[in-house]
Motif scaffolding. Structure first.
Motif, PDB file in Angstrom:
ATOM      1  N   GLY A 208     -13.399   6.153  -4.161  1.00 47.60           N
ATOM      2  CA  GLY A 208     -13.510   5.506  -5.480  1.00 47.60           C
ATOM      3  C   GLY A 208     -12.031   5.820  -6.054  1.00 47.60           C
ATOM      4  N   THR A 209     -11.210   6.415  -5.339  1.00 47.78           N
ATOM      5  CA  THR A 209      -9.988   6.910  -6.292  1.00 47.78           C
ATOM      6  C   THR A 209      -8.891   5.839  -6.133  1.00 47.78           C
ATOM      7  N   PRO A 210      -8.162   5.457  -7.377  1.00 51.37           N
ATOM      8  CA  PRO A 210      -6.924   4.400  -7.343  1.00 51.37           C
ATOM      9  C   PRO A 210      -6.401   4.430  -6.160  1.00 51.37           C
ATOM     10  N   ASN A 211      -6.180   2.989  -5.799  1.00 51.21           N
ATOM     11  CA  ASN A 211      -5.092   2.601  -4.864  1.00 51.21           C
ATOM     12  C   ASN A 211      -5.056   1.254  -4.782  1.00 51.21           C
ATOM     13  N   PRO A 212      -3.690   0.666  -5.073  1.00 48.59           N
ATOM     14  CA  PRO A 212      -3.584  -0.795  -5.280  1.00 48.59           C
ATOM     15  C   PRO A 212      -3.705  -1.438  -4.076  1.00 48.59           C
ATOM     16  N   LEU A 213      -3.781  -0.856  -2.717  1.00 47.37           N
ATOM     17  CA  LEU A 213      -3.901  -1.661  -1.492  1.00 47.37           C
ATOM     18  C   LEU A 213      -5.528  -1.864  -1.149  1.00 47.37           C
ATOM     19  N   GLU A 225       1.293  -7.333   6.483  1.00 52.70           N
ATOM     20  CA  GLU A 225       1.711  -7.401   5.114  1.00 52.70           C
ATOM     21  C   GLU A 225       2.421  -6.194   4.925  1.00 52.70           C
ATOM     22  N   CYS A 226       1.637  -5.137   5.097  1.00 52.15           N
ATOM     23  CA  CYS A 226       2.450  -3.607   4.769  1.00 52.15           C
ATOM     24  C   CYS A 226       3.717  -3.392   5.279  1.00 52.15           C
ATOM     25  N   ARG A 227       3.923  -3.702   6.491  1.00 53.49           N
ATOM     26  CA  ARG A 227       4.965  -3.566   7.354  1.00 53.49           C
ATOM     27  C   ARG A 227       6.081  -4.393   6.838  1.00 53.49           C
TER      28      ARG A 227
END
Length: 277
Positions: A208-213, A225-227
């Motif tokens: 539950g920690t922040p990560n915009p992905l 998309e990431c690549r």
């Protein structure tokens, strides 16, 4: 966000790797001289790229030598030292301190808190030498921290803030190359941030920690998309690099930017795809 800016050793000549390693050992020597063993512990390969890049661009007087260390106590290792290995050592300490602060704020890692305080005590002189640079970086890191605490899903904003931090680190002097170096650092920083978010996304979903992905992770085209985004960022970084008049050790730098920097991403991607099949 350490550990991404390294070489692809398999694609290097032995001599090139020896030269690269000599700058790494040179930074280690600077860390010990200026900050003691406490500083040496913070050593990473990331700032070796910075030292080799600035040395190739400005061609300063460089002293070649050799040393033994705790890790390799029975053999001498070649070293290269100049004003930019010293600068890279200073930036290494600065980043290590920020990393400790981040680990303490995010996960309350007590050992990182203690180590961060030790680094802060030993690096007080940096606030005088790099007063303007540190002021800019502190403001950017505060904006970055605030955006993460707000659980911002705007990946371009977060990556851009870290990119601006790396832009400041890349510039050792304000001259005709400063703008190119800033742009190089900006896109390199965005690439590193995105790689780090990509690597941590599953763990961050669990914790539950922040990560915009996180919101994109369930999309069918997540990997593609990431690549694509990463390729765009490093392409812009390489475009700026190729504008610089660097001849010395240019193949080492190209190895890092065109190949080495993808190493951790590819390893994470393969493990993830293997689990899904």
């Amino acid at each position: 966000m350490f550990g991404y800016i390294t070489v692809n050793k398999a694609e290097m000549k032995f001599r090139e790797f020896d030269v690269y390693q000599s700058y790494y050992c040179g930074i280690c020597r600077e860390l010990k001289r200026k900050y003691g063993v406490c500083g040496q512990i913070s050593l990473s390969y990331d700032m070796t790229f910075l030292a080799v890049l600035l040395t190739g661009l400005y061609e300063p007087q460089t002293l070649s030598g050799s040393c033994k260390c705790i890790v390799h106590p029975f053999e001498n290792h070649p070293t290269r030292n100049n004003i930019f290995t010293e600068y890279a050592a200073d930036m290494n300490i600065l980043f290590a301190h920020y990393k400790c602060q981040d680990d303490w704020e995010d996960e309350k890692k007590f050992l990182k808190y203690v180590y961060g305080r030790l680094l802060e005590g030993k690096s007080g002189r940096l606030k005088v030498i790099y007063a303007d640079k540190i002021r800019k970086i502190n403001l950017l890191m505060q904006d970055f921290s605030d955006a993460e605490k707000d659980n911002s899903a705007d990946i371009d904003t977060l990556a851009g803030l870290f990119g601006r931090v790396m832009a400041e680190v890349m510039v050792a002097k304000e001259d005709e190359w400063a703008e190119n170096l800033r742009r190089l650092g900006f896109f390199l920083g965005k690439f590193i941030y995105l790689c780090d978010a990509y690597e941590d996304v599953e763990e961050d979903i669990r914790k539950g920690t922040p990560n915009p992905l996180k919101l994109r992770y369930s999309n069918a085209d997540f990997e593609e998309e990431c690549r694509t985004i990463l390729t765009m960022m490093i392409s812009e970084c390489c475009r700026e690099f190729e504008k610089l008049p660097i001849l010395e050790n240019v193949e080492i730098l190209r190895n890092i930017l065109y190949s080495g920097i993808w190493g951790r991403y590819e390893a994470v991607r393969e493990r993830r795809l293997h689990r899904q099949t």
